[in-house]
Design a protein around this motif. Structure first.
Motif, PDB file in Angstrom:
ATOM      1  N   GLU B  67       0.840  -1.204   0.000  1.00 20.89           N
ATOM      2  CA  GLU B  67       0.000   0.000   0.000  1.00 20.89           C
ATOM      3  C   GLU B  67       0.863   1.237   0.000  1.00 20.89           C
ATOM      4  OE1 GLU B  67      -3.722   1.539   2.674  1.00 20.89           O
ATOM      5  OE2 GLU B  67      -3.021  -0.548   2.855  1.00 20.89           O
ATOM      6  N   GLY B  68       1.935   1.185   0.827  1.00 17.82           N
ATOM      7  CA  GLY B  68       2.852   2.346   0.897  1.00 17.82           C
ATOM      8  C   GLY B  68       3.499   2.544  -0.473  1.00 17.82           C
ATOM      9  N   LEU B  69       3.903   1.473  -1.114  1.00 16.31           N
ATOM     10  CA  LEU B  69       4.548   1.605  -2.407  1.00 16.31           C
ATOM     11  C   LEU B  69       3.628   2.206  -3.426  1.00 16.31           C
ATOM     12  CD1 LEU B  69       6.634  -1.675  -2.777  1.00 16.31           C
ATOM     13  CD2 LEU B  69       7.470   0.641  -2.595  1.00 16.31           C
ATOM     14  N   LEU B  70       2.403   1.759  -3.390  1.00 19.04           N
ATOM     15  CA  LEU B  70       1.414   2.292  -4.323  1.00 19.04           C
ATOM     16  C   LEU B  70       1.254   3.770  -4.098  1.00 19.04           C
ATOM     17  CD1 LEU B  70      -1.357  -0.438  -4.595  1.00 19.04           C
ATOM     18  CD2 LEU B  70       0.190   0.390  -6.353  1.00 19.04           C
ATOM     19  N   GLN B  71       1.127   4.123  -2.795  1.00 14.81           N
ATOM     20  CA  GLN B  71       0.918   5.531  -2.487  1.00 14.81           C
ATOM     21  C   GLN B  71       2.109   6.331  -2.944  1.00 14.81           C
ATOM     22  OE1 GLN B  71      -0.094   5.987   1.577  1.00 14.81           O
ATOM     23  NE2 GLN B  71      -0.212   8.209   1.409  1.00 14.81           N
ATOM     24  N   ARG B  72       3.281   5.785  -2.752  1.00 14.54           N
ATOM     25  CA  ARG B  72       4.497   6.481  -3.152  1.00 14.54           C
ATOM     26  C   ARG B  72       4.509   6.651  -4.663  1.00 14.54           C
ATOM     27  NH1 ARG B  72       7.630   9.793  -0.911  1.00 14.54           N
ATOM     28  NH2 ARG B  72       9.775   9.750  -1.721  1.00 14.54           N
ATOM     29  N   HIS B  73       4.077   5.620  -5.316  1.00 15.46           N
ATOM     30  CA  HIS B  73       4.012   5.684  -6.777  1.00 15.46           C
ATOM     31  C   HIS B  73       3.125   6.811  -7.236  1.00 15.46           C
ATOM     32  CE1 HIS B  73       3.519   4.463 -10.960  1.00 15.46           C
ATOM     33  NE2 HIS B  73       2.189   4.505 -10.791  1.00 15.46           N
ATOM     34  N   VAL B  74       1.915   6.907  -6.643  1.00 10.86           N
ATOM     35  CA  VAL B  74       0.985   7.987  -7.022  1.00 10.86           C
ATOM     36  C   VAL B  74       1.641   9.322  -6.771  1.00 10.86           C
ATOM     37  CG1 VAL B  74      -1.217   9.042  -6.443  1.00 10.86           C
ATOM     38  CG2 VAL B  74      -1.006   6.575  -6.586  1.00 10.86           C
ATOM     39  N   GLU B  75       2.307   9.442  -5.550  1.00  6.87           N
ATOM     40  CA  GLU B  75       2.939  10.720  -5.198  1.00  6.87           C
ATOM     41  C   GLU B  75       3.993  11.093  -6.228  1.00  6.87           C
ATOM     42  OE1 GLU B  75       4.620  10.598  -1.290  1.00  6.87           O
ATOM     43  OE2 GLU B  75       2.633  10.385  -0.363  1.00  6.87           O
ATOM     44  N   ALA B  77       4.291  10.149  -9.337  1.00  8.71           N
ATOM     45  CA  ALA B  77       3.684  10.504 -10.605  1.00  8.71           C
ATOM     46  C   ALA B  77       3.198  11.937 -10.593  1.00  8.71           C
ATOM     47  CB  ALA B  77       2.537   9.552 -10.902  1.00  8.71           C
ATOM     48  N   ALA B  78       2.522  12.323  -9.481  1.00  5.97           N
ATOM     49  CA  ALA B  78       2.009  13.698  -9.368  1.00  5.97           C
ATOM     50  C   ALA B  78       3.166  14.663  -9.369  1.00  5.97           C
ATOM     51  CB  ALA B  78       1.224  13.842  -8.057  1.00  5.97           C
ATOM     52  N   ASN B  82       3.985  17.741 -12.007  1.00  5.75           N
ATOM     53  CA  ASN B  82       4.192  19.116 -11.563  1.00  5.75           C
ATOM     54  C   ASN B  82       5.489  19.668 -12.122  1.00  5.75           C
ATOM     55  OD1 ASN B  82       1.928  19.624 -10.116  1.00  5.75           O
ATOM     56  ND2 ASN B  82       2.835  19.160  -8.081  1.00  5.75           N
ATOM     57  N   LEU B  83       6.527  18.874 -12.060  1.00  2.00           N
ATOM     58  CA  LEU B  83       7.818  19.332 -12.539  1.00  2.00           C
ATOM     59  C   LEU B  83       7.752  19.684 -14.018  1.00  2.00           C
ATOM     60  CD1 LEU B  83      10.396  17.009 -10.805  1.00  2.00           C
ATOM     61  CD2 LEU B  83      10.292  19.482 -10.643  1.00  2.00           C
ATOM     62  N   ASP B  84       7.040  18.910 -14.748  1.00  2.00           N
ATOM     63  CA  ASP B  84       6.905  19.173 -16.182  1.00  2.00           C
ATOM     64  C   ASP B  84       6.279  20.508 -16.458  1.00  2.00           C
ATOM     65  OD1 ASP B  84       8.113  16.988 -17.097  1.00  2.00           O
ATOM     66  OD2 ASP B  84       6.291  15.738 -17.294  1.00  2.00           O
ATOM     67  N   THR B  85       5.178  20.802 -15.773  1.00  2.00           N
ATOM     68  CA  THR B  85       4.515  22.094 -16.000  1.00  2.00           C
ATOM     69  C   THR B  85       5.424  23.214 -15.608  1.00  2.00           C
ATOM     70  OG1 THR B  85       3.443  21.698 -13.893  1.00  2.00           O
ATOM     71  CG2 THR B  85       2.054  21.523 -15.846  1.00  2.00           C
TER      72      THR B  85
END
Lengths: 351, 767
Positions: B67-75, B77-78, B82-85
């Motif tokens: 679950e932590g890994l998944l959450q980290r993955h989502v974070e 990605a977001a 952000n960095l791209d914009t």
């Protein structure tokens, strides 16, 4: 007082004034006492303290023709003594010998060796050579001083020299200096005079009112104690005779006689007409220098010089004698003829 | 939510850091790298330069659950989104800036091209201006030089003019008393005078020096004149100093003057206290003088600021002098009010002076001196008291010396005198003078000590009066001399005895009370040795001394009688005594002496309760149980009657209790007389025992004793003892009698009556 009951008593039959220690008796503690009875046959008692020390018994009883005013035992022969007696009107003095084998006689008579007649005034006292065998005697009468030479074996006595104290003087007694055999102290109305026997001259005097009796310290030179009628006792140093080195209050009434202990200097007995015997300890130190120093700053702890007062007497006390054999023992004689022997041991050991 | 905010902030920060690192020339040194790199410099820090993605992944995979890994993955990605914009935005902004910069460069190029020609023209013009200015300058140079020279000469001339004017000016200043200006001028001119004074300006210098001399003189006058104000005097002093005048001399002179004025301020205690009006003329005059002095001191200090030491000394000397005078005054026997008056004046002086001279610490100085003075006063009070007592004891105006008066006077002096002394001293405590308040505790101590000392000395003095008997040394002489000498006659001894008793019983308790109420709490030394005044000790002393005196009195009286008795009993030849015809005259002398004694005693001592002492016997005693021998002896006497008479006395004695003879002497008339009588009768007994009597002698004694019986009974408190002693005398005589036959009572009576008649006759004739 505590001392009163410890004494050992002995009764003479009559009134008495004089008692003397028998110095020559080295085996026993003995005293000679003479009675003073005007009308009766007078007696001389030879009193001995039992070896256990708690009883006095009469070793000899001798009749004496006249009442005895002074008595002195010979220092070298226990059987010889001197008396001064009164016939009522006149005074005389004699040397007596206790007879041998007196115990076996019924009423032993004294052998009179010689009488010391001077044809002068009232004889007051006889002084023996202070110690040891010597033929010299001194008699003191009211006006003059006689030096006698006594020959016991020949039963004679001769006046060697004499001198008068002077018209106005009235000798009353005296003492022979145990440290200087040429010197004699004589008491007068208002002074103590010192005589040199070689010249028979007066050498010095101490002004001192109403002297009754004097005695030398036995172990220390130059110190003399005087007893005075009204004003107690004084201790004098003959080298500084102006001022007494100590004053003792004496007795309530007259201080009659004073005797220094033969062993302990400063231990003084006095007897008086208030029927008491007082034992004093004069402030003394063995060293003269120390003495003067301690006098200078003497307000140091003051001790009552009166060690004890023996009060168990009925009448005035005129006779007093230390025993020379047992120097912690003294005999006192009150006028009613009672001899009391006491020991001062408890007071000596306290020191 | 707080938990969300922090990672958001973190994120923004990281972003900024990343971007700035991107633009900054050295990526290893980001602007705030010190802070952030140290904070996140861990292996799993995604922002650090040494970030290792594989390791990060490993750590992440091992540390977190799915679950932590998944959450980290989502974070992640977001974050990447952000960095791209952000990156796009930055590119856009930079592009815009680049365009505007190109525009600016284009404009600059066109502007610079026209500037070169303008510059050349400007240079030309400046060159021509410079050449013109140079010409003007050279043309004006000469003139300017001239002007400057002229100006210099003018200045010099003005100076010379000033120097020449100086004497006049100084004179003017002197006239207008503008000394300050004068001095300024003169000192200004001084260097010139020094340089040229010997040549060109000789006259001028002399003149001005004269003027200055006048000024100096004036200034001195000013300095010394008391009328001038202080400031002017101070100024004068300053000016004189500026003129290099030897001021020290002046100072010394002025100081002398000050000292002189001091000698005028002499304390005169008598005048302070004799004046009836409250601020006495002297006091006010004194105060004025002191004020003047104070002013002078103040002025002096202003004028000569370094003179403190001398002034301090001067003021201290003044105070010391005051106290010396005070001590002299104390010796003159003054009361505390007087002392207080003086101290008050001194203290006010001190306070006045203290205002101007604080360095002198005058109050302290004064307190120290006052300590001495007060102590002296206390001791003087007591020594005067002692003197009073001695005087009252020894007062002998005229031949009459009444013991009663002496006793009254002396007890009064002792009690009232000491109480008054204490009251007097108490005034010192009560006074609110600052000086004395500081001394209060000490004063209390002194008073107590003084009192203790006083009594100690009083004892010594009394002993001295009694004939130096404490120094046993000369006692014998003292006693014999005492009879003629005026010091120790028996009456005085009796007074001393009673006085001692009085002190012990009345005076001390009273004084103790007084001390307790007024002088308690002096306590400087209370902790180390307790209060200085120890009534118990004093009481004990006086009790023993009193007893000693009483004893001495009895002894002295007895000794006089004793002499009489001695003469009586030792002179006659008792063995050849003649038949008694009358009562012997010694009886009269004896009674006369006793009479004297009792009259003395009556003046002094209280009457006792008459009683017969036959009780407990703790004193020494004489036998009352008579010796059976005596009776036996008496039994043989010839006359039956006489014998029975004697026997009676003896038997009577037998049944009497033991009688005390030597009892303690008490402070009553009877006790003293009785003691004397007893001692004398005992002496009679002893004298009798030393004699031998014939019948007539015995009868004579019997007669005398019989006669004595009645008058003695009148005098004596202890009749039993007296009777007993008289009987003892008779017994003693009988014992010493060769033929003791008493007189027949009728003859005895007859002779006694004859004697009485004769005495009466004499009494009627003589007075």
């Amino acid at each position: 007082m505590q001392g009163g009951s410890s004494g050992i008593g002995y009764g003479l039959k009559y009134q008495a004034r004089c008692i003397s220690d028998v110095k020559a008796d080295t085996d026993h503690t003995s005293f000679l006492a003479g009675t003073l009875s005007l009308k009766e046959e007078n007696e001389v008692h030879l009193i001995r303290l039992s070896s256990s020390g708690n009883e006095l018994f009469c070793e000899g009883l001798f009749s004496h023709p006249n009442e005895i005013w002074d008595l002195a035992s010979c220092p070298f022969d226990q059987r010889i003594f001197s008396t001064v007696y009164s016939t009522g009107e006149s005074y005389g003095a004699a040397i007596w010998q206790i007879p041998e084998l007196y115990g076996e006689l019924n009423s032993p008579q004294l052998e009179k060796i010689t009488s010391l007649d001077t044809n002068a005034g009232k004889t007051k006292c006889i002084l023996w050579w202070p110690s040891g065998r010597h033929d010299k005697l001194i008699s003191i009468d009211e006006e003059s001083l006689f030096l006698w030479s006594l020959d016991v074996s020949k039963k004679t006595a001769q006046v060697q020299s004499h001198n008068s104290a002077g018209m106005l003087h009235n000798l009353s007694g005296g003492a022979w200096d145990p440290h200087d055999v040429n010197s004699v102290a004589a008491t007068l109305e208002s002074s103590i005079q010192f005589w040199d026997l070689r010249t028979m001259k007066k050498t010095a005097s101490i002004e001192c009112a109403h002297v009754r009796n004097v005695d030398y310290y036995c172990k220390r030179k130059h110190i003399i104690v005087s007893a005075e009628h009204e004003s107690g006792m004084h201790i004098w140093d003959l080298r500084k005779a102006k001022v007494p080195i100590q004053e003792l209050p004496g007795h309530t009434h007259w201080t009659w006689t004073v005797k220094c202990n033969p062993e302990h200097d400063g231990l003084i007995l006095s007897a008086g007409t208030d029927s008491t015997v007082n034992l004093w300890l004069a402030s003394s130190s063995s060293n003269d220098e120390l003495k003067t120093e301690s006098q200078v700053d003497s307000p140091t702890p003051w001790v009552d010089p009166l060690l004890n007062s023996y009060t168990d007497y009925e009448d005035s006390i005129y006779g007093l004698a230390w025993s020379s054999r047992e120097p912690w023992i003294f005999a006192s004689l009150s006028y009613d003829g009672r001899v009391v022997v006491e020991t001062v041991k408890p007071f000596i050991s306290k020191k | 939510m707080g938990t969300d905010e922090v990672p958001l902030d973190d994120k923004a920060k990281r972003m900024r850091d990343l971007l700035s690192s991107f633009y900054s020339p050295d990526p290893s040194m980001p602007p705030n790298s010190g802070n952030s790199s140290s904070k996140y410099a861990t292996l799993d820090d995604i922002n650090s330069t040494s970030f290792d993605p594989d390791q990060y992944m490993n750590i992440l995979a091992t540390k977190s659950n799915l679950e932590g890994l998944l959450q980290r993955h989502v974070e992640m990605a977001a974050e990447i989104k952000n960095l791209d914009t952000d990156l796009q935005m930055l590119v856009y902004e930079n592009y815009n800036k680049f365009i505007s910069a190109t525009d600016t460069i284009k404009r600059m190029k066109s502007n610079i091209s026209g500037m070169e020609t303008n510059m050349e023209q400007l240079l030309e013009k400046i060159m021509s201006v410079q050449s013109r200015s140079d010409t003007v300058n050279t043309s004006l140079f000469e003139k300017r030089e001239h002007i400057e020279k002229l100006h210099r000469t003018c200045n010099l001339l003005r100076k010379v003019q000033f120097i020449y004017d100086l004497p006049d000016r100084l004179g003017k200043c002197t006239k207008s008393e503008a000394y300050a200006d004068a001095v300024r001028f003169y000192t200004g001119a001084m260097p010139i005078f020094k340089a040229y004074g010997d040549s060109s300006f000789q006259d001028c210098k002399r003149a001005s020096e004269e003027a200055i001399a006048i000024i100096i003189k004036n200034l001195q006058v000013k300095l010394f004149s008391d009328s001038e104000s202080m400031q002017t005097r101070a100024e004068a002093a300053v000016l004189l100093k500026q003129l290099d005048f030897p001021v020290e001399n002046l100072k010394a002179k002025l100081f002398e003057k000050l000292e002189q004025s001091l000698t005028d301020i002499k304390l005169n205690p008598e005048e302070i206290n004799t004046a009836s009006v409250d601020p006495s003329p002297f006091a006010s005059a004194h105060e004025a003088a002191v004020r003047e002095f104070v002013e002078a001191v103040r002025a002096f200090r202003v004028i000569f600021p370094e003179s403190e030491k001398q002034l301090v000394k001067l003021a201290q000397d003044l105070v010391t002098k005051h106290y010396v005078i005070t001590q002299e005054y104390i010796k003159k026997r003054i009361c505390s009010a007087d002392l207080l008056g003086v101290l008050r004046v001194i203290w006010s002086d001190v306070l006045l002076m203290d205002e101007v001279l604080q360095e002198a610490s005058l109050p302290h100085h004064s307190v120290e001196a006052a300590k001495v003075a007060v102590k002296l006063y206390v001791s003087s009070v007591f020594s005067h008291l002692l003197q009073d007592i001695s005087d009252s004891l020894l007062k002998k105006d005229g031949a009459e010396y009444s013991l009663e008066v002496a006793l009254d006077a002396s007890t009064k002096v002792v009690l009232e005198g000491s109480i008054n002394a204490l009251l007097d001293l108490h005034k010192i405590l009560d006074d609110d003078l600052g000086l004395l308040i500081r001394l209060r505790e000490l004063t209390i101590d002194w008073v107590q000590e003084g009192l203790q000392d006083f009594f100690r000395q009083l004892e010594d003095r009394l002993l001295l009066f009694s004939g130096r008997n404490n120094s046993s040394a000369i006692q014998d002489h003292g006693l014999t001399e005492g009879f003629q000498g005026d010091k120790a006659f028996p009456g005085l001894i009796l007074v001393l005895a009673q006085l001692s008793a009085f002190i012990e019983q009345t005076a001390i308790p009273r004084i103790t009370e007084e001390i307790a109420s007024s002088f308690s709490g002096g306590s400087v030394r209370i902790h180390d040795s307790g209060p200085a005044f120890v009534p118990g000790e004093i009481c004990r002393k006086f009790r023993s001394v009193g007893e000693k005196f009483l004893h001495l009195y009895v002894n002295m009286r007895t000794q006089r009688i004793s002499l009489l008795l001695k003469k009586r009993f030792t002179t006659p030849n008792w063995v050849k005594h003649k038949e008694p015809r009358e009562v012997h005259m010694f009886v009269d002398l004896f009674l006369q002496e006793l009479e004297d004694t009792s009259s003395e005693v009556k003046q002094i001592l209280p009457q006792g309760i008459r009683r017969h002492r036959r009780t407990d016997s703790n004193g020494s005693s004489v036998s009352s149980r008579s010796n059976p021998l005596r009776e036996e002896k008496l039994g043989r006497s010839n006359t039956q009657r006489a014998r029975s008479q004697l026997l009676e006395t003896h038997l009577a004695k037998l049944f009497k209790q033991k009688v005390e003879i030597f009892t303690k002497v008490e402070y009553t008339q009877e006790s003293v007389v009785t003691s004397v009588v007893k001692l004398c009768l005992k002496s009679v007994q002893e004298f009798v025992r030393l004699q031998t009597f014939n019948r007539s002698g015995f009868q004579q004694i019997q007669l005398d004793v019989q006669f004595l019986r009645t008058p003695l009974r009148e005098m004596v408190e202890d009749e039993a003892a007296m009777d007993f002693l008289l009987d003892e005398v008779i017994v003693a005589t009988a014992e010493r009698c060769l033929d003791p036959i008493p007189l027949e009572p009728p003859i005895l009576d007859k002779l006694i009556l004859a004697k009485l008649a004769k005495t009466r006759e004499q009494n009627t004739v003589s007075p």
